[in-house]
Design a protein around this motif. Structure first.
Motif: not given
Lengths: 230, 112
Positions: B25, A24-27, A30, A21-22, B19, B21-23
């Motif tokens: 916020p 992937t969130s950066r862009g 992948e 998740s971390v 994770s 924080r991402e899910h």
């Protein structure tokens, strides 16, 4: 810039999913596949041919060798990042010889792992190995007798630390009992001890061998713990 | 909703907290090394603590937190989950399960 394509192999689901998740969130990353380490990870690597594999290694070097060799065959151009709790230099050296591209201790930060992944993916021809591990472990390089002990002698010490007799060590390493005794005699002389318990105590205290090496495999030298050695 | 993550090693701790924080916020998530957990619990007063059973944390810390998740490194990656005194177990805990517990704790805070 094209995102780095990554396969994530770790047995710990919550951590693996969190890391995916971390990343992937950066862009710029992948995560094309994720799953437990071992044979399942090899299948993922074969299917996706990622730029980078992030792989948990918490088992005996011989078992790691099997998995790493299979990954190399499945995707020769993938860069391999090992995530581990082992912090002894013997293990770094062994895995480096197995062709890994980065050795990242789990006490490292997520940011350090990410920087390693991006660095490797942007420099696919690079030949240097990235190492991120506790300062204290690195500062011990060359301090002791570790460099004087051969890989085989360290291997014998690990098995002795597991409580194996000379006969069992001989069977495990496919060598004679006399050869085991000779290795032990050489170890005693090199590190200045008089018994196997002193040799093990010294090796553990100086971190020439790691506690995880002792507890993470059964007496056959194969991991049966599912890689759980935290 | 305040969540404190003290899982070891550091990489796991950070990945789980980031994770979360991402899910979610809207939740306030902090990390701390197990050695600082007691102090952080006092200062941050988390509603939920996420830790592991081999971290050497003083068991008394748990009594000061209403809800907690204890990841059992000593027994696969199963977890014990305590929400308002009721303990349940979860096999190989996932992010989905973590979020379910966090949401349940947050919902409990909103109830009169």
């Amino acid at each position: 810039m094209t995102p780095a394509r990554v396969v994530l192999a770790d047995d710990h689901t919550m951590f693996r999913e969190g890391m995916a998740s971390v990343l992937t969130s950066r862009g710029d990353v992948e995560v094309v596949g994720q799953g437990p380490h071992g044979r399942d990870a090899v299948a993922l690597v074969e299917r996706h041919k990622p730029d980078v594999v992030i792989m948990q290694v918490e088992h005996h070097p011989r078992r790691a060798e099997e998995i790493l060799s299979a990954m190399r065959s499945a995707s020769p151009n993938s860069r391999i990042v090992v995530l581990t709790m082992f912090d002894n230099l013997h293990y770094v050296r062994t895995l480096s010889r197995l062709g890994i591209d980065a050795y990242v201790h789990k006490s490292s930060s997520v940011g350090e792992l990410l920087a390693t992944v991006l660095s490797l993916s942007r420099n696919p021809e690079g030949d240097n190995v990235v190492v991120s591990m506790p300062r204290g472990s690195l500062e011990r390089i060359g301090d002791g007798h570790e460099n004087a002990l051969s890989d085989r002698e360290l291997e014998v010490l690990v098995l002795v630390a597991r409580g194996l007799s000379n006969r069992q060590v001989a069977r495990e390493l496919h060598i004679s009992e006399a050869t085991v005794k000779r290795h032990l005699a050489n170890i005693y002389e090199k590190i200045g001890v008089g018994s196997r318990s002193d040799a093990v105590r010294t090796a553990l205290a100086e971190q020439w061998i790691g506690f995880h090496e002792i507890v993470s495999a059964d007496s056959d030298g194969h991991d049966d713990s599912g890689g759980l050695s935290l | 909703m305040r969540i404190l993550v003290t899982i070891t090693p550091r990489m796991y701790r950070e990945a789980i907290a980031l994770s979360l924080r991402e899910h979610r916020p809207g939740y306030e998530v902090r990390i701390a090394a197990p050695g600082n957990a007691e102090e952080e619990v006092r200062a941050f007063a988390p509603r939920l603590l996420v830790h592991n059973d081999t971290d050497g944390m003083d068991p008394g810390v748990l009594t000061n937190v209403p809800c907690w998740i204890e990841v059992l490194y000593s027994d696969s990656m199963d977890a014990r989950i305590s929400v308002d005194g009721r303990i349940e177990e979860s096999q190989d805990i996932s992010t989905e399960e973590l979020l379910r517990v966090a949401d349940k704790v947050a919902a409990g805070m909103r109830e009169p």
